[in-house]
Design a protein around this motif. Sequence first.
Motif, PDB file in Angstrom:
ATOM      1  N   PRO A 136       0.895  -1.256  -0.029  1.00 45.50           N
ATOM      2  CA  PRO A 136       0.029   0.014  -0.111  1.00 45.50           C
ATOM      3  C   PRO A 136       0.772   1.329   0.023  1.00 45.50           C
ATOM      4  N   GLU A 137       2.128   1.354   0.503  1.00 48.57           N
ATOM      5  CA  GLU A 137       3.003   2.502   0.608  1.00 48.57           C
ATOM      6  C   GLU A 137       3.645   2.604  -0.846  1.00 48.57           C
ATOM      7  N   THR A 138       3.636   1.677  -1.744  1.00 54.42           N
ATOM      8  CA  THR A 138       4.571   1.910  -2.913  1.00 54.42           C
ATOM      9  C   THR A 138       3.968   2.894  -3.564  1.00 54.42           C
ATOM     10  N   ASP A 139       5.084   4.051  -4.092  1.00 56.25           N
ATOM     11  CA  ASP A 139       4.574   5.188  -4.730  1.00 56.25           C
ATOM     12  C   ASP A 139       4.946   4.855  -6.329  1.00 56.25           C
ATOM     13  N   PHE A 140       3.910   4.892  -7.200  1.00 57.80           N
ATOM     14  CA  PHE A 140       4.206   4.712  -8.501  1.00 57.80           C
ATOM     15  C   PHE A 140       5.502   5.344  -9.031  1.00 57.80           C
ATOM     16  N   ILE A 141       5.596   6.457  -8.951  1.00 63.88           N
ATOM     17  CA  ILE A 141       6.641   7.464  -9.605  1.00 63.88           C
ATOM     18  C   ILE A 141       8.142   7.212  -8.794  1.00 63.88           C
ATOM     19  N   LYS A 142       7.857   7.340  -7.557  1.00 63.47           N
ATOM     20  CA  LYS A 142       9.263   7.329  -6.482  1.00 63.47           C
ATOM     21  C   LYS A 142       9.848   5.887  -6.567  1.00 63.47           C
ATOM     22  N   ASP A 143       9.022   4.985  -6.528  1.00 65.27           N
ATOM     23  CA  ASP A 143       9.354   3.617  -6.050  1.00 65.27           C
ATOM     24  C   ASP A 143       9.423   2.626  -7.405  1.00 65.27           C
ATOM     25  N   LEU A 144       8.215   2.530  -8.295  1.00 70.78           N
ATOM     26  CA  LEU A 144       8.241   1.913  -9.231  1.00 70.78           C
ATOM     27  C   LEU A 144       8.795   2.758 -10.618  1.00 70.78           C
ATOM     28  N   LYS A 145       9.200   3.900 -10.473  1.00 68.03           N
ATOM     29  CA  LYS A 145       9.771   4.677 -11.636  1.00 68.03           C
ATOM     30  C   LYS A 145       9.075   4.669 -12.789  1.00 68.03           C
ATOM     31  N   ILE A 146       7.381   4.961 -12.676  1.00 68.37           N
ATOM     32  CA  ILE A 146       6.649   5.182 -13.801  1.00 68.37           C
ATOM     33  C   ILE A 146       6.657   6.466 -14.118  1.00 68.37           C
ATOM     34  N   ASN A 147       6.661   6.766 -15.123  1.00 70.48           N
ATOM     35  CA  ASN A 147       6.725   8.327 -15.599  1.00 70.48           C
ATOM     36  C   ASN A 147       5.259   8.745 -15.815  1.00 70.48           C
ATOM     37  N   SER A 148       5.197   9.940 -15.640  1.00 66.94           N
ATOM     38  CA  SER A 148       3.784  10.356 -15.651  1.00 66.94           C
ATOM     39  C   SER A 148       2.879  10.183 -16.911  1.00 66.94           C
ATOM     40  N   ALA A 149       3.472  10.097 -17.904  1.00 68.37           N
ATOM     41  CA  ALA A 149       2.783   9.535 -19.268  1.00 68.37           C
ATOM     42  C   ALA A 149       2.212   8.392 -19.122  1.00 68.37           C
ATOM     43  N   ASN A 150       3.094   7.334 -18.579  1.00 70.01           N
ATOM     44  CA  ASN A 150       2.693   6.080 -18.204  1.00 70.01           C
ATOM     45  C   ASN A 150       1.665   5.852 -17.208  1.00 70.01           C
ATOM     46  N   LEU A 151       1.675   6.914 -16.133  1.00 73.34           N
ATOM     47  CA  LEU A 151       0.842   6.883 -15.032  1.00 73.34           C
ATOM     48  C   LEU A 151      -0.421   7.108 -15.654  1.00 73.34           C
ATOM     49  N   VAL A 152      -0.730   7.736 -16.825  1.00 70.51           N
ATOM     50  CA  VAL A 152      -2.157   7.793 -17.283  1.00 70.51           C
ATOM     51  C   VAL A 152      -2.591   6.349 -17.859  1.00 70.51           C
ATOM     52  N   ASP A 153      -1.730   5.794 -18.659  1.00 71.92           N
ATOM     53  CA  ASP A 153      -1.975   4.454 -19.023  1.00 71.92           C
ATOM     54  C   ASP A 153      -2.564   3.538 -18.134  1.00 71.92           C
ATOM     55  N   VAL A 154      -1.751   3.703 -17.133  1.00 74.06           N
ATOM     56  CA  VAL A 154      -1.943   2.724 -15.679  1.00 74.06           C
ATOM     57  C   VAL A 154      -3.720   3.177 -15.215  1.00 74.06           C
ATOM     58  N   ILE A 155      -3.844   4.327 -15.214  1.00 69.02           N
ATOM     59  CA  ILE A 155      -5.309   4.664 -14.836  1.00 69.02           C
ATOM     60  C   ILE A 155      -6.177   4.332 -15.721  1.00 69.02           C
ATOM     61  N   LEU A 156      -6.054   4.495 -17.248  1.00 61.59           N
ATOM     62  CA  LEU A 156      -6.942   3.961 -18.065  1.00 61.59           C
ATOM     63  C   LEU A 156      -7.038   2.410 -18.037  1.00 61.59           C
ATOM     64  N   ASP A 157      -6.183   1.601 -17.852  1.00 59.06           N
ATOM     65  CA  ASP A 157      -5.875   0.238 -17.565  1.00 59.06           C
ATOM     66  C   ASP A 157      -6.844  -0.188 -16.224  1.00 59.06           C
ATOM     67  N   VAL A 158      -6.866   0.553 -15.123  1.00 59.26           N
ATOM     68  CA  VAL A 158      -7.411   0.209 -14.130  1.00 59.26           C
ATOM     69  C   VAL A 158      -8.957   0.565 -14.372  1.00 59.26           C
ATOM     70  N   GLU A 159      -9.261   1.525 -15.218  1.00 58.00           N
ATOM     71  CA  GLU A 159     -10.507   1.785 -15.287  1.00 58.00           C
ATOM     72  C   GLU A 159     -11.358   0.574 -16.178  1.00 58.00           C
ATOM     73  N   GLU A 160     -10.430   0.216 -17.085  1.00 57.61           N
ATOM     74  CA  GLU A 160     -10.866  -1.165 -17.827  1.00 57.61           C
ATOM     75  C   GLU A 160     -10.963  -2.432 -16.922  1.00 57.61           C
ATOM     76  N   ALA A 161      -9.966  -2.476 -16.306  1.00 53.66           N
ATOM     77  CA  ALA A 161      -9.956  -3.604 -15.435  1.00 53.66           C
ATOM     78  C   ALA A 161     -11.140  -3.979 -14.405  1.00 53.66           C
ATOM     79  N   PHE A 162     -11.248  -2.789 -13.716  1.00 54.33           N
ATOM     80  CA  PHE A 162     -12.423  -2.657 -12.825  1.00 54.33           C
ATOM     81  C   PHE A 162     -13.762  -2.033 -13.144  1.00 54.33           C
ATOM     82  N   ASP A 163     -13.933  -1.760 -14.223  1.00 50.96           N
ATOM     83  CA  ASP A 163     -15.166  -1.405 -15.144  1.00 50.96           C
ATOM     84  C   ASP A 163     -15.616   0.006 -14.226  1.00 50.96           C
ATOM     85  N   ILE A 164     -14.514   0.753 -14.004  1.00 49.40           N
ATOM     86  CA  ILE A 164     -15.016   1.857 -13.250  1.00 49.40           C
ATOM     87  C   ILE A 164     -14.626   3.667 -14.184  1.00 49.40           C
ATOM     88  N   GLU A 165     -15.010   4.386 -13.729  1.00 48.85           N
ATOM     89  CA  GLU A 165     -14.518   5.771 -14.427  1.00 48.85           C
ATOM     90  C   GLU A 165     -13.712   6.527 -13.200  1.00 48.85           C
TER      91      GLU A 165
END
Length: 85
Positions: free
Chosen positions: A30-59
Amino acid sequence: MMDNEELISRLKPIVAVYAQDKVALESMNPETDFIKDLKINSANLVDVILDVEEAFDIEIDNQSMEKMLTVQASIDIIKHKIGLK
């Protein structure tokens, strides 16, 4: 309602595609930070969010998106959005 462990196990393969730090990914919690810890850049963070929306069928609105920087914040938002359905 899904518990945190289940949500993390569903989030992990989504973020794995974009995570640059595979060691941090293995110990993702739960404490993992996407940018600091996983080194996901901000453009890819948007992709993560889009994938999460699709996976969980939420907006996810822009206000929530800006808060989704850690695993815990994402869990809270996903649970909230699922609860609204």
